[in-house]
Design a protein around this motif. Sequence first.
Motif, PDB file in Angstrom:
ATOM      1  N   PRO A  90       3.601  -2.215  28.719  1.00  0.00           N
ATOM      2  CA  PRO A  90       4.930  -2.498  28.583  1.00  0.00           C
ATOM      3  C   PRO A  90       5.501  -1.744  27.290  1.00  0.00           C
ATOM      4  O   PRO A  90       4.869  -1.730  26.403  1.00  0.00           O
ATOM      5  N   ASN A  91       6.736  -1.271  27.393  1.00  0.00           N
ATOM      6  CA  ASN A  91       7.420  -0.603  26.337  1.00  0.00           C
ATOM      7  C   ASN A  91       9.032  -0.515  26.480  1.00  0.00           C
ATOM      8  O   ASN A  91       9.341  -1.179  27.548  1.00  0.00           O
ATOM      9  N   LEU A  92       9.563   0.176  25.962  1.00  0.00           N
ATOM     10  CA  LEU A  92      11.110   0.779  25.819  1.00  0.00           C
ATOM     11  C   LEU A  92      11.204   2.159  26.278  1.00  0.00           C
ATOM     12  O   LEU A  92      10.476   2.929  25.852  1.00  0.00           O
ATOM     13  N   ARG A  93      11.873   2.199  27.488  1.00  0.00           N
ATOM     14  CA  ARG A  93      11.877   3.561  28.169  1.00  0.00           C
ATOM     15  C   ARG A  93      13.413   3.941  28.042  1.00  0.00           C
ATOM     16  O   ARG A  93      14.525   3.003  28.375  1.00  0.00           O
ATOM     17  N   ILE A  94      13.737   5.211  27.945  1.00  0.00           N
ATOM     18  CA  ILE A  94      15.008   5.879  27.920  1.00  0.00           C
ATOM     19  C   ILE A  94      15.757   5.748  29.173  1.00  0.00           C
ATOM     20  O   ILE A  94      15.220   6.183  30.126  1.00  0.00           O
ATOM     21  N   LYS A  95      17.097   5.518  28.988  1.00  0.00           N
ATOM     22  CA  LYS A  95      17.695   5.451  30.268  1.00  0.00           C
ATOM     23  C   LYS A  95      18.441   6.651  30.489  1.00  0.00           C
ATOM     24  O   LYS A  95      18.391   7.649  29.733  1.00  0.00           O
ATOM     25  N   PRO A  96      18.838   6.973  31.607  1.00  0.00           N
ATOM     26  CA  PRO A  96      19.391   8.115  32.250  1.00  0.00           C
ATOM     27  C   PRO A  96      20.432   8.721  31.253  1.00  0.00           C
ATOM     28  O   PRO A  96      20.629  10.013  31.150  1.00  0.00           O
ATOM     29  N   LEU A  97      21.392   8.002  30.845  1.00  0.00           N
ATOM     30  CA  LEU A  97      22.421   8.577  29.602  1.00  0.00           C
ATOM     31  C   LEU A  97      22.262   7.601  28.441  1.00  0.00           C
ATOM     32  O   LEU A  97      22.629   6.697  28.196  1.00  0.00           O
ATOM     33  N   PRO A  98      21.342   8.383  27.750  1.00  0.00           N
ATOM     34  CA  PRO A  98      20.972   7.943  26.609  1.00  0.00           C
ATOM     35  C   PRO A  98      21.649   7.617  25.138  1.00  0.00           C
ATOM     36  O   PRO A  98      21.487   6.618  24.454  1.00  0.00           O
ATOM     37  N   ASP A  99      22.595   8.350  25.105  1.00  0.00           N
ATOM     38  CA  ASP A  99      23.358   8.771  23.865  1.00  0.00           C
ATOM     39  C   ASP A  99      24.267   7.413  23.967  1.00  0.00           C
ATOM     40  O   ASP A  99      25.198   7.557  24.656  1.00  0.00           O
ATOM     41  N   THR A 100      24.212   6.622  22.657  1.00  0.00           N
ATOM     42  CA  THR A 100      25.304   5.537  22.587  1.00  0.00           C
ATOM     43  C   THR A 100      25.408   5.261  21.253  1.00  0.00           C
ATOM     44  O   THR A 100      24.670   5.756  20.213  1.00  0.00           O
ATOM     45  N   GLY A 130       6.270  11.146  26.349  1.00  0.00           N
ATOM     46  CA  GLY A 130       6.525  11.107  27.985  1.00  0.00           C
ATOM     47  C   GLY A 130       6.715  12.556  28.361  1.00  0.00           C
ATOM     48  O   GLY A 130       5.810  13.276  27.791  1.00  0.00           O
ATOM     49  N   ARG A 131       7.486  12.979  29.246  1.00  0.00           N
ATOM     50  CA  ARG A 131       7.176  14.128  29.637  1.00  0.00           C
ATOM     51  C   ARG A 131       8.821  14.381  30.253  1.00  0.00           C
ATOM     52  O   ARG A 131       9.645  13.595  30.430  1.00  0.00           O
ATOM     53  N   ILE A 132       9.163  16.055  30.228  1.00  0.00           N
ATOM     54  CA  ILE A 132      10.316  16.381  30.656  1.00  0.00           C
ATOM     55  C   ILE A 132       9.833  17.518  31.962  1.00  0.00           C
ATOM     56  O   ILE A 132       8.851  17.868  32.037  1.00  0.00           O
ATOM     57  N   THR A 133      11.118  17.354  32.713  1.00  0.00           N
ATOM     58  CA  THR A 133      10.990  18.103  33.901  1.00  0.00           C
ATOM     59  C   THR A 133      11.821  19.448  33.719  1.00  0.00           C
ATOM     60  O   THR A 133      13.240  19.146  33.620  1.00  0.00           O
ATOM     61  N   LEU A 134      11.383  20.616  34.063  1.00  0.00           N
ATOM     62  CA  LEU A 134      12.217  21.647  33.802  1.00  0.00           C
ATOM     63  C   LEU A 134      12.675  22.410  35.188  1.00  0.00           C
ATOM     64  O   LEU A 134      12.546  21.682  36.125  1.00  0.00           O
ATOM     65  N   ALA A 200      14.604  25.284  25.901  1.00  0.00           N
ATOM     66  CA  ALA A 200      16.163  25.322  26.074  1.00  0.00           C
ATOM     67  C   ALA A 200      16.715  24.001  26.810  1.00  0.00           C
ATOM     68  O   ALA A 200      16.105  23.587  27.659  1.00  0.00           O
ATOM     69  N   ALA A 201      17.661  23.629  26.219  1.00  0.00           N
ATOM     70  CA  ALA A 201      18.048  22.302  26.535  1.00  0.00           C
ATOM     71  C   ALA A 201      18.741  22.269  27.929  1.00  0.00           C
ATOM     72  O   ALA A 201      18.460  21.289  28.726  1.00  0.00           O
ATOM     73  N   ASP A 202      19.310  23.491  28.324  1.00  0.00           N
ATOM     74  CA  ASP A 202      19.827  23.499  29.724  1.00  0.00           C
ATOM     75  C   ASP A 202      18.571  23.731  30.769  1.00  0.00           C
ATOM     76  O   ASP A 202      19.026  23.717  31.904  1.00  0.00           O
ATOM     77  N   GLU A 203      17.513  24.021  30.177  1.00  0.00           N
ATOM     78  CA  GLU A 203      16.291  23.949  31.256  1.00  0.00           C
ATOM     79  C   GLU A 203      15.705  22.595  31.481  1.00  0.00           C
ATOM     80  O   GLU A 203      14.636  22.640  32.520  1.00  0.00           O
ATOM     81  N   ILE A 204      16.111  21.662  30.920  1.00  0.00           N
ATOM     82  CA  ILE A 204      15.716  20.201  31.223  1.00  0.00           C
ATOM     83  C   ILE A 204      16.602  19.549  32.322  1.00  0.00           C
ATOM     84  O   ILE A 204      17.760  19.620  32.068  1.00  0.00           O
ATOM     85  N   ARG A 205      15.729  19.303  33.267  1.00  0.00           N
ATOM     86  CA  ARG A 205      16.448  18.711  34.277  1.00  0.00           C
ATOM     87  C   ARG A 205      16.293  17.266  34.831  1.00  0.00           C
ATOM     88  O   ARG A 205      16.926  16.569  35.394  1.00  0.00           O
ATOM     89  N   GLY A 206      15.057  16.782  34.042  1.00  0.00           N
ATOM     90  CA  GLY A 206      14.923  15.243  34.245  1.00  0.00           C
ATOM     91  C   GLY A 206      13.996  15.025  33.325  1.00  0.00           C
ATOM     92  O   GLY A 206      13.258  15.773  32.345  1.00  0.00           O
ATOM     93  N   TRP A 207      13.740  13.572  32.922  1.00  0.00           N
ATOM     94  CA  TRP A 207      12.957  13.108  31.880  1.00  0.00           C
ATOM     95  C   TRP A 207      12.508  12.011  32.137  1.00  0.00           C
ATOM     96  O   TRP A 207      13.023  10.783  32.893  1.00  0.00           O
ATOM     97  N   ASP A 208      11.165  11.577  31.721  1.00  0.00           N
ATOM     98  CA  ASP A 208      10.717  10.216  31.867  1.00  0.00           C
ATOM     99  C   ASP A 208      10.052   9.950  30.389  1.00  0.00           C
ATOM    100  O   ASP A 208       8.993  10.380  29.984  1.00  0.00           O
ATOM    101  N   LEU A 209      10.755   9.489  29.589  1.00  0.00           N
ATOM    102  CA  LEU A 209      10.691   9.248  27.940  1.00  0.00           C
ATOM    103  C   LEU A 209      10.650   7.821  27.711  1.00  0.00           C
ATOM    104  O   LEU A 209      11.234   7.002  28.359  1.00  0.00           O
ATOM    105  N   MET A 210       9.796   7.591  26.534  1.00  0.00           N
ATOM    106  CA  MET A 210       9.679   6.078  26.246  1.00  0.00           C
ATOM    107  C   MET A 210       9.248   6.048  24.824  1.00  0.00           C
ATOM    108  O   MET A 210       9.111   7.093  24.237  1.00  0.00           O
TER     109      MET A 210
END
Length: 430
Positions: A90-100, A130-134, A200-210
């Motif tokens: 159990p933990n806290l996971r990052i939402k799809p639009l994380p910046d608030t 977690g991981r990022i998907t390029l 590069a930031a524009d190479e990141i297409r998805g993420w599973d971060l926590m």
Amino acid sequence: MSSAHRFDRGHTDDLMSFLAASPSPYHVVANTAERLEKAGFREVMETDAWDGRTGGMYVRRGGAVIAWYVPDGATPATPFRVVGAHTDSPNLRIKPLPDTSSHGWRQVAVELYGGTLLNTWLDRDLGLSGRITLSDGSHRLVNVDRPLMRVPQLAIHLDRGVNQDGLKLDKQRHMTPIWGVGEVGQGDLIRFVAEETGVAADEIRGWDLMLHSVEAPAYLGRDRELLAGPRMDNLLSVHAGIAALVAASSSASLPYIPVLAAFDHEENGSQSDTGAEGPLLGNVLERSVLSRGGTFEDRARAFAGTICLSSDTGHAVHPNYAERHEPGHHPMPNGGPILKVNVNQRYATDGAGRAVFAGACERAGVPWQHFVSNNSVACGTTIGPITAARHGIATVDIGVAILSMHSARELCGAEDPHLLAAALTAFLEG
């Protein structure tokens, strides 16, 4: 039930390193694969044709890993001995639009994963993993293992009744971490992650971060007989399972095929392609049978003789809340692994399974304990009943007794990890 084992502090030291290096299920799988490779196991791809070679193999998919060792002389109908565990906590996971933001504070939107004990995440230094998907479909692991975020608790001066009335947390409003002050731009967090991982930031297409606590595991107590650390539910079992599988693979003769199955998503129901309710374990075991020239009849015979020990943490008796426990069953730290029983099938153990587990502990010279819930307290569950029902495999639920389950930081006896590994080794060796 007296123990013939001396405390192996080296095993517990190694567990502490494993916990610290595995802040997410994806890191658990990567670290498991590295340990298996060092022991001579080889990775096989699900998309490739499998051959009938003997030796150690493993498959990984996302946050799950299945490893097994085919000994010389194994036939297509040779049964399996499976240690089951899970990689998620159990933990806290990052939402799809994380910046608030709120009132000048830079914040990150999070979603609660599993049965999170919310108050344990307050005022704690948190890292990001977690991981990022390029864009090419590849993945990169992320581990910012330094104080980066924090979920601040309201000061007592602004909540005078907190110690009398109890802490009340709204999951949406009160669990949003801060990580700075000032203006917030959309994409800030992912640009930060890109810098940390060298892409590069524009190479990141998805993420599973926590988020994870950056406080290191540590021995605790006057005599250092306790172990405090994160994610012991259930990396303690994954680590013990790796040690047991590697030890079993070096045995001169094995009557069974030993297996480690570490699944993702146990904490939210196991319903995924990498969870225990998915087809991954069944596919791997069946393909192992077929790659050795087996038929459906061989598969049926192998599965009928297979036994799984579902290893997950259970509750040690809490000295301040003993009335919440079943009066006749009070597991203690350093008392050895626990046999978990629930007649309503929240755990899969029956009398025959008890005999299997007791026999393994006896051969290993390891003490063991019983666990059953108080009738007035709802019982948790594990991958055990799911594994038994989905695959028709005889399953026994066991584990290690801990305090503070689902906390950001849990507590167990420092001897119990080694005792569990010894019992699992005896089980896998048959």
